[in-house]
Enzyme design. Structure first.
Site, mmCIF file in Angstrom:
data_model
loop_
_atom_site.group_PDB
_atom_site.id
_atom_site.type_symbol
_atom_site.label_atom_id
_atom_site.label_comp_id
_atom_site.label_asym_id
_atom_site.label_seq_id
_atom_site.Cartn_x
_atom_site.Cartn_y
_atom_site.Cartn_z
ATOM 1 N N SER A 49 -9.868 44.047 65.432
ATOM 2 C CA SER A 49 -10.315 44.037 66.823
ATOM 3 C C SER A 49 -11.835 44.042 66.841
ATOM 4 O O SER A 49 -12.468 44.765 66.059
ATOM 5 C CB SER A 49 -9.771 45.252 67.579
ATOM 6 O OG SER A 49 -10.119 45.174 68.951
ATOM 7 N N GLU A 50 -12.422 43.256 67.718
ATOM 8 C CA GLU A 50 -13.867 43.034 67.667
ATOM 9 C C GLU A 50 -14.689 44.280 67.969
ATOM 10 O O GLU A 50 -15.890 44.316 67.688
ATOM 11 C CB GLU A 50 -14.268 41.900 68.615
ATOM 12 C CG GLU A 50 -14.019 42.179 70.065
ATOM 13 C CD GLU A 50 -14.045 40.898 70.886
ATOM 14 O OE1 GLU A 50 -14.940 40.766 71.721
ATOM 15 O OE2 GLU A 50 -13.174 40.042 70.684
ATOM 16 N N ASN A 51 -14.063 45.325 68.532
ATOM 17 C CA ASN A 51 -14.810 46.558 68.776
ATOM 18 C C ASN A 51 -14.908 47.438 67.536
ATOM 19 O O ASN A 51 -15.436 48.545 67.602
ATOM 20 C CB ASN A 51 -14.210 47.346 69.948
ATOM 21 C CG ASN A 51 -12.752 47.703 69.743
ATOM 22 O OD1 ASN A 51 -11.981 46.892 69.246
ATOM 23 N ND2 ASN A 51 -12.352 48.896 70.141
ATOM 24 N N GLY A 52 -14.426 46.934 66.380
ATOM 25 C CA GLY A 52 -14.654 47.635 65.124
ATOM 26 C C GLY A 52 -13.455 48.318 64.521
ATOM 27 O O GLY A 52 -13.568 49.418 63.983
ATOM 28 N N SER A 91 -18.374 43.941 62.687
ATOM 29 C CA SER A 91 -17.167 43.277 63.164
ATOM 30 C C SER A 91 -17.430 41.808 63.454
ATOM 31 O O SER A 91 -16.653 40.927 63.072
ATOM 32 C CB SER A 91 -16.649 43.981 64.425
ATOM 33 O OG SER A 91 -15.437 43.417 64.851
#
EC number: 2.8.3.6
Length: 217
Positions: A49-52, A91
């Site tokens: 997920s791009e939020n890490g 990320s």
């Protein structure tokens, strides 16, 4: 003959079947996040997920939500053994650097050549929201798209050329709709699967680009 469209959950379940063991996969906001619920527990797939987050799992049971564990769509998730957390910049380096095997994105339009539009319709009252979609569209090794086949107004979402602002050019590899699965290949849009009872002629009528029937034999 009558036919039934797939539900959003059925689309997600179908995509989950096509994700290979050992893949690193980003699930975009919306319908794609449902895929996490349909990956078998014994199948090693590392969700990003791009939020890490890396190696997160399906949503938690009711009452077991952890407010510290959310995906990019602000939905609760669980973490699998060995899962990890990292900086937003790291990320995006994973996304842009070709480290993800597959990303699954939603779409407003997909063109016959694989161009993708999923961040803005151009409507004056719409709020553009590209997020990390552009990074994923060009950075992932394969791009899968999940979408309804037509809009709520009955207009095709698969078109000859985009009329909305592009997210990425010639980036889409496979399209999963509520009516069919289409591979984007050099020859064009190849239909490899469609819902039972749906004729190819009806599917073509609902599509704004020429299709190739590969469902026979």
């Amino acid at each position: 003959m009558s036919y039934h469209k797939l539900t959003r959950d059925q689309i997600a379940q179908r995509v989950a079947q096509d994700i290979p063991e050992g893949s690193y996969v980003n699930l975009g906001i919306g319908l794609p996040t449902k895929i996490a619920s349909y990956l078998p527990a014994d199948k090693d797939v590392f969700l990003h997920s791009e939020n890490g987050l890396l190696a997160f799992g399906p949503p938690p049971a009711a009452g077991e939500e952890d407010p510290e564990l959310i995906n990019a769509g602000k939905e609760y998730v669980t973490m699998l053994e060995g899962g990890c957390f990292f900086h937003h910049g790291d990320s995006f380096a994973m996304m842009r650097g070709g480290h993800l095997d597959i990303c699954v994105l939603g779409a407003f339009q997909i063109a016959a050549n694989g161009d993708l539009a999923n961040w803005h319709t151009g409507a004056p009252d719409a709020i553009p929201s590209v997020g990390g979609a552009m990074d994923l569209a060009v950075g992932a090794k394969k791009v899968f798209v999940t979408t309804d086949h037509v809009t709520k107004k009955g207009e095709p979402k698969i078109v000859a050329e985009l009329t909305y602002p592009a997210t990425g050019q010639k980036c889409v590899d496979r399209i999963y709709t509520d009516l069919c699965i289409i591979d984007v290949v050099p020859e064009g849009l190849k239909v490899i699967e469609k819902v039972e009872g749906l004729s190819f002629e009806e599917l073509q009528r609902l599509t704004g680009a020429t299709l190739i029937d590969a469902t026979q034999g």
